[in-house]
Scaffold this active site. Structure first.
Site, PDB file in Angstrom:
ATOM      1  N   ASP A 208       0.868  -1.173   0.000  1.00 45.92           N
ATOM      2  CA  ASP A 208       0.000   0.000   0.000  1.00 45.92           C
ATOM      3  C   ASP A 208       0.906   1.225   0.000  1.00 45.92           C
ATOM      4  O   ASP A 208       1.611   1.498   0.981  1.00 45.92           O
ATOM      5  CB  ASP A 208      -0.914   0.000   1.226  1.00 45.92           C
ATOM      6  CG  ASP A 208      -1.980   1.097   1.148  1.00 45.92           C
ATOM      7  OD1 ASP A 208      -1.883   1.970   0.270  1.00 45.92           O
ATOM      8  OD2 ASP A 208      -2.899   1.083   1.979  1.00 45.92           O
ATOM      9  N   ALA A 210       0.631   4.864  -0.162  1.00 42.69           N
ATOM     10  CA  ALA A 210      -0.220   6.046  -0.065  1.00 42.69           C
ATOM     11  C   ALA A 210       0.567   7.343   0.104  1.00 42.69           C
ATOM     12  O   ALA A 210      -0.005   8.424  -0.067  1.00 42.69           O
ATOM     13  CB  ALA A 210      -1.194   5.896   1.100  1.00 42.69           C
TER      14      ALA A 210
END
Length: 394
Positions: A208, A210
């Site tokens: 992930d 981000a």
């Protein structure tokens, strides 16, 4: 139909937002909501974004649909930004999504479709929505230790011990950089160790990503991810453009699926497009086209990277300032580890009751687990925030 319906519990972050907005006290401090803020409390539109939008306004001639997977030029620009050419493009399937959350959801949906018996291993703690999405799609999950609350750093031994339980075909979720909520990141040797373990077990990593660029810089923040990409035959990456491009409300997200050869990539590409069709059909394009314009225009890219550096340096300054202010307010170095965390977030050793006391008695807002958004601080609020934290977290 709805007579006896009960809504799910509200998201705690949204609850903090509402409570802060309704608080009429002067001097209130919002360290809860996970958005970047300037020293005057704004979440700005980046100058490079405004310039790219002006270009689009002058040159764009249609608002017609693109493709179910999104604009191929966006795929290519983001693939280059994240992977840096370490993987041949014909091994990569891409899917544009509504924000990083959409990317996480579609990546999980892909795994559920092709390997429904997979267990998804998540770091403890992790972004709560990871767990909510997994539960929502009905996937089996287990946690592995990530954070050592006693040291305020990575629980390296616990992580390695827990991941020994990973089986072939399982998915292991990793935070690419700026771990949310702890700020305690993997070091390069950790990425190497995880790559070896996953290769040995036949498991697949999902990163992930981000906050690319918010830790040590664009290239440095991608080193671990690229190491794993080069070492393993398969990998998933969920990418958000909300933070590093400031495009929160434009919902810019992307899934990259690294496959073991062009034939597999073509099949995954088709499945990803099918998943979009089943959920929201065509993904949003405006924010994605802004990103593409910036990444493919040398002048705009330089301007964007300079602005991103300014944002990262402001966060680092507030982080060091908070550690110093807490040292002075508490008369100890018990919060010194905060200076070594990366990105916008850190996790304070606060109970829910202490978090509530900070809100009620000091107008200092944070998430109930003690997560703070360092970007919510300013030079003026460092000292009062530190005094409040030191007073309540004795």
């Amino acid at each position: 139909m709805f007579k006896d319906h009960r809504a799910p519990a509200p998201d705690p972050i949204l609850g903090v937002m509402q409570a802060f907005a309704e608080d009429a006290r002067d001097g209130k401090i919002d360290l809860g909501v996970g958005v970047y803020r300037t020293a005057d409390g704004r979440t700005p539109v980046m100058r490079a974004v405004k310039a790219a939008e002006r270009t689009l306004l002058d040159t764009q001639e249609t608002k017609g649909y693109v493709a179910l997977s999104g604009d191929p030029a966006f795929h290519a620009a983001m693939r280059g930004l994240v992977l840096g050419g370490v993987i041949p493009s014909d091994r990569v399937a891409a899917l544009a999504t509504p924000g990083g959350t959409g990317a996480v959801r579609q990546a999980f949906e892909l795994v559920r479709r092709v390997r429904p018996d997979a267990t998804v291993w998540t770091p403890s703690p992790t972004w709560p929505n990871h767990l909510a999405i997994l539960d929502g799609v009905g996937m089996r999950r287990r946690s592995y230790r990530h954070y050592d609350a006693s040291s305020g750093g990575l629980d390296r031994e616990g992580m390695q011990a827990d991941l020994e339980g990973v089986a072939a075909g399982d998915l292991v979720l990793l935070h690419g950089c700026c771990h949310n909520p702890t700020g305690a990141d993997l070091a390069l040797e950790d990425w190497r160790d995880i790559a070896l373990l996953l290769a040995e077990r036949g498991a697949v990593p999902m990163v992930d990503l981000a906050y690319l660029g918010f830790s040590d810089g664009l290239e440095q923040d991608a080193v671990g991810l690229r190491l794993i990409a080069a070492a393993l035959p398969e990998m998933l990456v969920a990418i958000s453009g909300s933070k590093n491009f400031g495009l929160y409300r434009e919902r810019v997200g992307l899934v990259l699926a690294l496959c073991d050869g062009p034939k597999a990539a073509a099949a995954v590409r088709g499945t990803l497009a099918w998943l979009n069709r089943q959920s929201y059909a065509f993904p949003p394009d405006h924010g994605a086209r802004v990103v593409t314009t910036i990444l493919t225009d040398p002048a705009l890219r330089t301007q964007w990277e300079e602005e991103l550096t300014e944002m990262r340096e402001r966060i680092d300054s507030m982080r060091r300032g908070l550690a110093d202010a807490l040292r002075e307010a508490s008369g100890s170095d018990r919060f010194g580890h905060l200076a070594g965390h990366r990105g916008m977030f850190s996790l304070l050793p606060a109970t829910p009751e202490q978090v509530e006391t900070l809100r009620r008695e000091h107008a200092l807002y944070m998430i109930g687990d003690g997560r703070i958004n360092v970007a919510g601080l300013t030079p003026e609020t460092l000292a009062p925030a530190a005094r409040a934290i030191a007073a309540v977290l004795r």
